[in-house]
Design a protein around this motif. Sequence first.
Motif, short mmCIF file in Angstrom:
data_model
loop_
_atom_site.label_atom_id
_atom_site.label_comp_id
_atom_site.label_asym_id
_atom_site.label_seq_id
_atom_site.Cartn_x
_atom_site.Cartn_y
_atom_site.Cartn_z
N SER A 19 0.81 -1.22 0.00
CA SER A 19 0.00 0.00 0.00
C SER A 19 0.85 1.27 0.00
O SER A 19 0.33 2.35 -0.25
CB SER A 19 -0.94 0.01 1.21
N VAL A 20 2.13 1.14 0.26
CA VAL A 20 3.03 2.31 0.29
C VAL A 20 3.37 2.70 -1.15
O VAL A 20 3.88 1.87 -1.91
CB VAL A 20 4.31 2.00 1.10
N PRO A 21 3.09 3.94 -1.55
CA PRO A 21 3.30 4.34 -2.94
C PRO A 21 4.78 4.37 -3.39
O PRO A 21 5.08 4.06 -4.53
CB PRO A 21 2.71 5.75 -3.03
N ASP A 22 5.68 4.73 -2.51
CA ASP A 22 7.09 4.90 -2.86
C ASP A 22 7.81 3.55 -2.87
O ASP A 22 7.89 2.86 -1.85
CB ASP A 22 7.73 5.83 -1.82
N ALA A 23 8.37 3.18 -4.02
CA ALA A 23 9.05 1.89 -4.19
C ALA A 23 10.23 1.73 -3.24
O ALA A 23 10.47 0.64 -2.71
CB ALA A 23 9.51 1.72 -5.63
N ARG A 24 10.94 2.80 -3.00
CA ARG A 24 12.11 2.76 -2.10
C ARG A 24 11.66 2.45 -0.67
O ARG A 24 12.29 1.64 0.03
CB ARG A 24 12.81 4.11 -2.18
N LEU A 25 10.57 3.03 -0.24
CA LEU A 25 10.05 2.77 1.09
C LEU A 25 9.48 1.37 1.20
O LEU A 25 9.62 0.72 2.23
CB LEU A 25 9.01 3.82 1.48
N ARG A 26 8.84 0.90 0.12
CA ARG A 26 8.35 -0.49 0.11
C ARG A 26 9.52 -1.47 0.26
O ARG A 26 9.42 -2.44 1.01
CB ARG A 26 7.59 -0.79 -1.18
N GLU A 27 10.61 -1.20 -0.45
CA GLU A 27 11.78 -2.07 -0.34
C GLU A 27 12.31 -2.10 1.09
O GLU A 27 12.61 -3.16 1.63
CB GLU A 27 12.89 -1.61 -1.29
N LEU A 28 12.40 -0.94 1.71
CA LEU A 28 12.87 -0.87 3.09
C LEU A 28 11.97 -1.70 4.01
O LEU A 28 12.47 -2.48 4.83
CB LEU A 28 12.89 0.60 3.54
N LEU A 29 10.67 -1.56 3.88
CA LEU A 29 9.75 -2.32 4.72
C LEU A 29 9.85 -3.82 4.47
O LEU A 29 9.80 -4.62 5.40
CB LEU A 29 8.32 -1.84 4.50
N ARG A 30 10.02 -4.22 3.21
CA ARG A 30 10.19 -5.65 2.91
C ARG A 30 11.46 -6.20 3.55
O ARG A 30 11.44 -7.30 4.11
CB ARG A 30 10.24 -5.87 1.40
N LEU A 31 12.54 -5.44 3.42
CA LEU A 31 13.80 -5.89 4.01
C LEU A 31 13.67 -6.04 5.52
O LEU A 31 14.22 -6.98 6.11
CB LEU A 31 14.94 -4.91 3.66
N ARG A 32 12.94 -5.15 6.14
CA ARG A 32 12.79 -5.18 7.59
C ARG A 32 11.80 -6.24 8.06
O ARG A 32 12.10 -7.04 8.94
CB ARG A 32 12.34 -3.78 8.08
N TYR A 33 10.61 -6.25 7.48
CA TYR A 33 9.53 -7.07 8.03
C TYR A 33 9.31 -8.41 7.33
O TYR A 33 8.72 -9.30 7.92
CB TYR A 33 8.22 -6.27 8.04
N ILE A 34 9.79 -8.56 6.12
CA ILE A 34 9.70 -9.85 5.44
C ILE A 34 11.02 -10.60 5.53
O ILE A 34 11.07 -11.76 5.91
CB ILE A 34 9.27 -9.68 3.96
N ASP A 35 12.12 -9.90 5.23
CA ASP A 35 13.44 -10.54 5.24
C ASP A 35 14.09 -10.54 6.62
O ASP A 35 15.06 -11.25 6.85
CB ASP A 35 14.38 -9.86 4.24
N GLY A 36 13.59 -9.69 7.53
CA GLY A 36 14.09 -9.68 8.91
C GLY A 36 15.44 -9.04 9.10
O GLY A 36 16.13 -9.33 10.07
N LEU A 37 15.83 -8.14 8.20
CA LEU A 37 17.14 -7.48 8.32
C LEU A 37 17.10 -6.39 9.40
O LEU A 37 16.07 -5.78 9.64
CB LEU A 37 17.56 -6.86 6.99
N SER A 38 18.24 -6.15 9.99
CA SER A 38 18.37 -5.06 10.96
C SER A 38 18.46 -3.73 10.20
O SER A 38 18.72 -3.71 8.98
CB SER A 38 19.63 -5.24 11.81
N PHE A 39 18.29 -2.63 10.91
CA PHE A 39 18.42 -1.33 10.28
C PHE A 39 19.83 -1.14 9.72
O PHE A 39 20.01 -0.54 8.66
CB PHE A 39 18.07 -0.20 11.25
N GLU A 40 20.83 -1.64 10.41
CA GLU A 40 22.20 -1.54 9.93
C GLU A 40 22.39 -2.31 8.64
O GLU A 40 23.03 -1.83 7.69
CB GLU A 40 23.18 -2.06 11.00
#
Length: 70
Positions: A19-40
């Motif tokens: 639902s997030v329009p910005d592709a860059r922000l969608r990627e960040l959310l996927r990396l965090r909440y789907i892939d489980g990566l840390s912010f670092e």
Amino acid sequence: DQRDRLVTLRREIGMAIDSVPDARLRELLRLRYIDGLSFEQIAVRMNYSWRQVIRLHGAALSQVVMECHI
């Protein structure tokens, strides 16, 4: 039963991210909440500073449209 709930939750998280329009922000959310990566790890992957990732994460969360059915 719990497995079904987890599958449903994962699907809803994916829909919320989509639902997030910005592709860059969608990627960040996927990396965090789907892939489980840390912010670092996300900072390295996306070539941003840790602080930029934290700021972008907040912006991304503010754009999420979520309909939770759990």
